[in-house]
Design an enzyme around this catalytic site. Structure first.
Site, PDB file in Angstrom:
ATOM      1  N   HIS A 141       9.920  -0.475   0.769  1.00 32.17           N
ATOM      2  CA  HIS A 141       9.890   0.283   1.821  1.00 32.17           C
ATOM      3  C   HIS A 141       9.293  -0.605   2.793  1.00 32.17           C
ATOM      4  O   HIS A 141       8.975   0.037   4.230  1.00 32.17           O
ATOM      5  CB  HIS A 141       9.126   1.548   1.570  1.00 32.17           C
ATOM      6  CG  HIS A 141       9.437   2.517   2.470  1.00 32.17           C
ATOM      7  ND1 HIS A 141      10.466   2.997   2.934  1.00 32.17           N
ATOM      8  CD2 HIS A 141       8.470   3.480   3.279  1.00 32.17           C
ATOM      9  CE1 HIS A 141      10.288   4.120   3.639  1.00 32.17           C
ATOM     10  NE2 HIS A 141       8.928   4.365   4.125  1.00 32.17           N
ATOM     11  N   SER A 178       9.926   4.589   9.251  1.00 36.68           N
ATOM     12  CA  SER A 178       9.725   5.445   7.930  1.00 36.68           C
ATOM     13  C   SER A 178       9.711   6.817   8.608  1.00 36.68           C
ATOM     14  O   SER A 178      10.936   7.224   9.288  1.00 36.68           O
ATOM     15  CB  SER A 178       8.463   5.200   7.290  1.00 36.68           C
ATOM     16  OG  SER A 178       8.532   5.935   5.962  1.00 36.68           O
ATOM     17  N   ASP A 237      14.134   0.012  -2.223  1.00 41.35           N
ATOM     18  CA  ASP A 237      13.204   0.882  -1.374  1.00 41.35           C
ATOM     19  C   ASP A 237      13.211   2.354  -2.103  1.00 41.35           C
ATOM     20  O   ASP A 237      14.138   3.195  -2.294  1.00 41.35           O
ATOM     21  CB  ASP A 237      13.602   1.217  -0.083  1.00 41.35           C
ATOM     22  CG  ASP A 237      12.823   2.272   0.884  1.00 41.35           C
ATOM     23  OD1 ASP A 237      11.928   2.759   0.291  1.00 41.35           O
ATOM     24  OD2 ASP A 237      12.760   1.998   2.001  1.00 41.35           O
TER      25      ASP A 237
END
Length: 201
Positions: free
Chosen positions: A183, A102, A152
């Site tokens: 995610h 991320s 996501d």
């Protein structure tokens, strides 16, 4: 930068640069790094920016909107830190593979966008395109793994595909792995990254 370093059993293996997601810290991805390569050095770093008390690697103006000035500054800060760490811990600076999730994947991606030969390769879990409209240094043959979720909400499929295309156009060898979830980092994705890493390194 706050970090932990674990010396690996095999000095010929890459040093794994671990970069956490928003709200994580330098301990979060150590298990992941050891899963990917149990014999490698591990250099796991904490981001220097706080957002509502949560560590990040650079500021953002809103969800998915990066502070470009800070991104540039923090990317340089991270690059300099890796250079210093290579001297301090005596690992091969030319043999560093980033594993980011991320926010950590975004700054790892921006290292590739900013600097030539800064990484030997990268595993990017759920990254976004760090910057657009810039010339990316030659990445000829650099191996990059992108893990993405088809559902996501933070990182739409088109974003993952655009990042793949930008890196490929700069010469990188990119593998894009999809899972059906959001995610989160899934076991399937970790296994795919591990299999890919074994082939490349």
């Amino acid at each position: 930068m706050k970090h932990v370093f674990y010396k690996g059993q095999d000095s010929t293996r890459p040093t794994l640069l671990l970069l956490h997601g928003t709200g994580g810290n330098e301990h979060d991805l150590v298990g992941l790094g050891k899963e990917i390569d149990g014999a490698a050095n591990i250099l796991s770093v904490r981001g220097n920016v706080l957002e509502n008390g949560m560590p990040r690697f650079f500021k953002r103006l809103a969800e998915g909107v990066f502070d470009m000035e800070d991104l540039k500054f923090r990317t340089e800060e991270l690059k300099n830190f890796i250079d210093e760490a290579a001297e301090n811990y005596e690992f091969d600076r030319d043999n560093v593979v980033a594993i980011g999730y991320s926010n950590g994947a975004n700054i790892a991606g921006n290292l590739l966008f900013e600097y030539e030969y800064v990484l030997k390769g990268a595993i990017l879990h759920h990254p976004m395109v760090p910057r657009r409209g810039v010339e990316i240094p030659a990445l000829s043959g650099s191996p990059v793994f992108i893990g993405a979720g088809k559902n996501d909400f933070m990182c739409p499929a088109a974003e993952s595909e655009e990042l793949r295309d930008l890196l490929q156009n700069a010469g990188a060898e990119v593998e894009l792995f999809w899972h059906a979830f959001g995610h989160q980092l899934t076991q399937d994705e970790v296994q795919a990254a591990k299999d890919w890493y074994k082939k490349k390194f």
